[in-house]
Design an enzyme around this catalytic site. Structure first.
Site, PDB file in Angstrom:
ATOM      1  N   LYS A   1       0.979  -1.052  -0.076  1.00 25.87           N
ATOM      2  CA  LYS A   1       0.400   0.125  -0.089  1.00 25.87           C
ATOM      3  C   LYS A   1       1.099   1.254  -0.208  1.00 25.87           C
ATOM      4  O   LYS A   1       0.609   2.347  -0.474  1.00 25.87           O
ATOM      5  CB  LYS A   1      -1.024  -0.004   1.597  1.00 25.87           C
ATOM      6  CG  LYS A   1      -1.993   1.093   1.552  1.00 25.87           C
ATOM      7  CD  LYS A   1      -2.305   1.327   2.695  1.00 25.87           C
ATOM      8  CE  LYS A   1      -3.556   0.084   2.691  1.00 25.87           C
ATOM      9  NZ  LYS A   1      -4.054   0.276   4.385  1.00 25.87           N
TER      10      LYS A   1
ATOM     11  N   LYS B   1       3.637  -2.609  10.653  1.00 26.10           N
ATOM     12  CA  LYS B   1       1.573  -2.248  11.690  1.00 26.10           C
ATOM     13  C   LYS B   1       2.232  -2.975  13.659  1.00 26.10           C
ATOM     14  O   LYS B   1       2.655  -3.697  13.324  1.00 26.10           O
ATOM     15  CB  LYS B   1       1.199  -3.495  10.921  1.00 26.10           C
ATOM     16  CG  LYS B   1      -0.684  -2.797  11.163  1.00 26.10           C
ATOM     17  CD  LYS B   1      -1.114  -1.613  10.508  1.00 26.10           C
ATOM     18  CE  LYS B   1      -2.408  -1.562  10.594  1.00 26.10           C
ATOM     19  NZ  LYS B   1      -2.701  -0.553   9.588  1.00 26.10           N
TER      20      LYS B   1
ATOM     21  N   ASP C   1      -5.514   3.656  14.111  1.00 31.39           N
ATOM     22  CA  ASP C   1      -5.864   2.762  12.916  1.00 31.39           C
ATOM     23  C   ASP C   1      -7.685   2.177  13.831  1.00 31.39           C
ATOM     24  O   ASP C   1      -7.647   3.275  14.469  1.00 31.39           O
ATOM     25  CB  ASP C   1      -5.784   1.311  12.872  1.00 31.39           C
ATOM     26  CG  ASP C   1      -5.937   0.099  11.854  1.00 31.39           C
ATOM     27  OD1 ASP C   1      -6.766  -0.443  12.113  1.00 31.39           O
ATOM     28  OD2 ASP C   1      -5.093  -0.413  10.861  1.00 31.39           O
TER      29      ASP C   1
ATOM     30  N   THR D   1      -9.249   8.495   3.623  1.00 34.66           N
ATOM     31  CA  THR D   1      -9.079   7.260   3.916  1.00 34.66           C
ATOM     32  C   THR D   1     -10.162   7.187   2.867  1.00 34.66           C
ATOM     33  O   THR D   1     -10.214   6.321   2.022  1.00 34.66           O
ATOM     34  CB  THR D   1      -9.078   6.112   4.817  1.00 34.66           C
ATOM     35  OG1 THR D   1      -8.031   5.874   5.566  1.00 34.66           O
ATOM     36  CG2 THR D   1      -9.345   4.879   4.010  1.00 34.66           C
TER      37      THR D   1
ATOM     38  N   SER E   1      -1.470  10.351   5.998  1.00 36.58           N
ATOM     39  CA  SER E   1       0.061  10.552   6.842  1.00 36.58           C
ATOM     40  C   SER E   1       1.187  11.429   6.451  1.00 36.58           C
ATOM     41  O   SER E   1       1.981  11.683   6.867  1.00 36.58           O
ATOM     42  CB  SER E   1       0.041   8.987   7.320  1.00 36.58           C
ATOM     43  OG  SER E   1      -1.137   8.684   8.064  1.00 36.58           O
TER      44      SER E   1
END
Length: 448
Positions: free
Chosen positions: A114, A126, A166, A210, A380
């Protein structure tokens, strides 16, 4: 299947037998790379795929905190630093009961591709914890975030690893995490986290990014099909920031989102979530911590279907925006039977592989989440640029950059698939386009 890919898949399964989410995404990605792997035999000699599917670093730690009753609680924390070939690790933190190592590894692996698609210099990572913020007081969430950052701070930094939010980690949590990082480090390194508040280095448009980016991507898909978003009906899951961004931008462009959902069921609003009152109420729902879709139905007098998913509702476009693997074969068959033409993934890996291939085989135009939801991490990345420049860009400047990035992601995905003789296969195209930049960097940097 290419023998090299098959061997790497089998080895990965043997090493990760209890990590189904990670194995699912590895299989989906590697199956898309057959043509490019055959064109580059040097990849096998360099062990490129073996290195690609193995995280550079996995950090696992306990998080000890006290609740308001004085009870000591222990949660498990993670940071998976998956790939830094094209930049510092970049990816969100997730606080939710379902968080485990398999989920963190799958998200970190997806994040690598991504981030590559955005064309910004960001690697993939992550992290998160199995802590559930729902029902917790502000003081409990603050204490947990401080305990979490007390361990995490050792492993992150503006040029090393830059986490963001998230699921379960919004502006409040980012604020507490940043405050603890600043306290420990004794320095104002606001580039260490993104998704910050505007008063301390955050970026305009980030909460919407998003969802806005997903709609910008949809517009490019429709343009390719000589179609237009105006007048389209969108069936969507979720009701958080991403869903709110989708509904907001869709309404601005003349489309209407007719569903939202939560763990309790889904709401059907045939008039569309289009008015400012309805859009604002979505934010109230998320901020309440109740995690109930029914609140929307009670507020606006629309249909609520308890315990079911929204995919039985007919729409031109389906956009799953809630959680991984919410679309299985049963839901895929419903979507196909409803005559849906466009299936646009928004949540990370919302579709099981068999359901994804089924929808593609049935002729739906399918867009993968790693491309569609890249607007969040792209913004971001823009926040990181603003932090390094000590500047705050105007909202329209950020939005224009976001729009251009999403247009380019779609174009790169379509081109990569076409060059490999796969037609308009956006799933394979996103994997191919994301892979190329990472692979080139890994080959250039030697065996590291």
């Amino acid at each position: 299947m290419n023998a090299y890919i098959n061997r790497v898949l089998e080895e990965t399964k043997k090493r990760n037998p209890d990590e189904p989410e990670f194995l699912q995404t590895v299989e989906e990605v590697l199956n898309s790379l057959e043509t490019v792997i055959e064109q580059h035999p040097e990849y096998e000699k360099a062990g490129l795929l073996e290195r690609l599917v193995e995280p550079e670093r996995v950090i696992e730690f306990r998080v000890v905190w006290t609740d308001d009753a004085g009870k000591v609680n222990v949660n498990r924390g993670y940071r998976v630093q998956f790939n830094s070939a094209i930049g510092p690790y970049k990816g969100g933190l997730r606080f939710a009961p379902h968080v485990n190592l398999s989920v963190m590894k799958f998200l970190g692996f997806e994040q690598t591709f991504k981030n590559s698609l955005t064309s910004l210099p960001m690697g993939g990572g992550k992290g998160g914890s199995d802590f559930d913020p729902n029902g917790k007081s502000d003081a409990e969430i603050m204490r947990f975030c401080q305990a979490f950052m007390t361990e995490l701070y050792r492993h992150i930094g503006p040029n090393t690893d830059v986490p963001a939010g998230d699921i379960g980690v919004g502006g409040r949590e980012i604020g507490y995490l940043f405050g603890q990082y600043k306290r420990i480090r004794g320095a104002y390194e606001n580039g260490v986290l993104t998704g910050k508040g505007l008063s301390y280095g955050g970026s305009l448009i980030r909460p919407e990014a998003t969802g806005f980016g997903a709609i910008y991507y949809v517009c490019e898909v429709l343009k390719h099909e000589n179609d237009d978003i105006k007048g389209k009906t969108i069936v969507m899951s979720g009701f958080g920031n991403v869903a709110w961004g989708i509904a907001t931008k869709a309404a601005q462009l003349g489309a209407k989102v007719v569903t939202l959902s939560g763990p309790d069921g889904y709401c059907y609003d045939p008039d569309g979530i289009c008015t400012q009152e309805k859009l604002d109420y979505m934010l109230e729902m998320r901020a309440s911590g109740r995690n109930r879709a029914q609140d929307y139905a009670d507020k606006f007098g629309v249909k609520f279907v308890p315990g079911k998913k929204a995919w039985e509702v007919k729409g031109d476009i389906c956009m799953p925006a809630a959680y991984q693997n919410e679309i299985r074969m049963e839901e895929a068959e419903q979507i196909f039977n409803n005559g849906t033409k466009y299936y646009i993934e928004v949540a990370n890996m919302p579709t099981t592989n068999d359901a994804l291939y089924y929808l593609m085989d049935k002729g739906l135009i399918v867009a993968p989440s790693k491309a569609v939801n890249a607007g969040g991490v792209a913004t971001s990345g823009l926040e990181m640029s603003q932090n390094s420049e000590r500047l705050a860009w105007k909202a329209e400047d950020v939005d224009n950059q976001l729009h251009n990035i999403m247009v380019n992601i779609h174009a790169a995905s379509a081109k990569a698939a076409e060059e490999c003789g796969l037609g308009y296969n956006l799933v394979a195209g996103a994997n191919l386009a994301g892979f190329k930049k990472v692979a080139d960097a890994m080959m250039a940097q030697g065996l590291v």
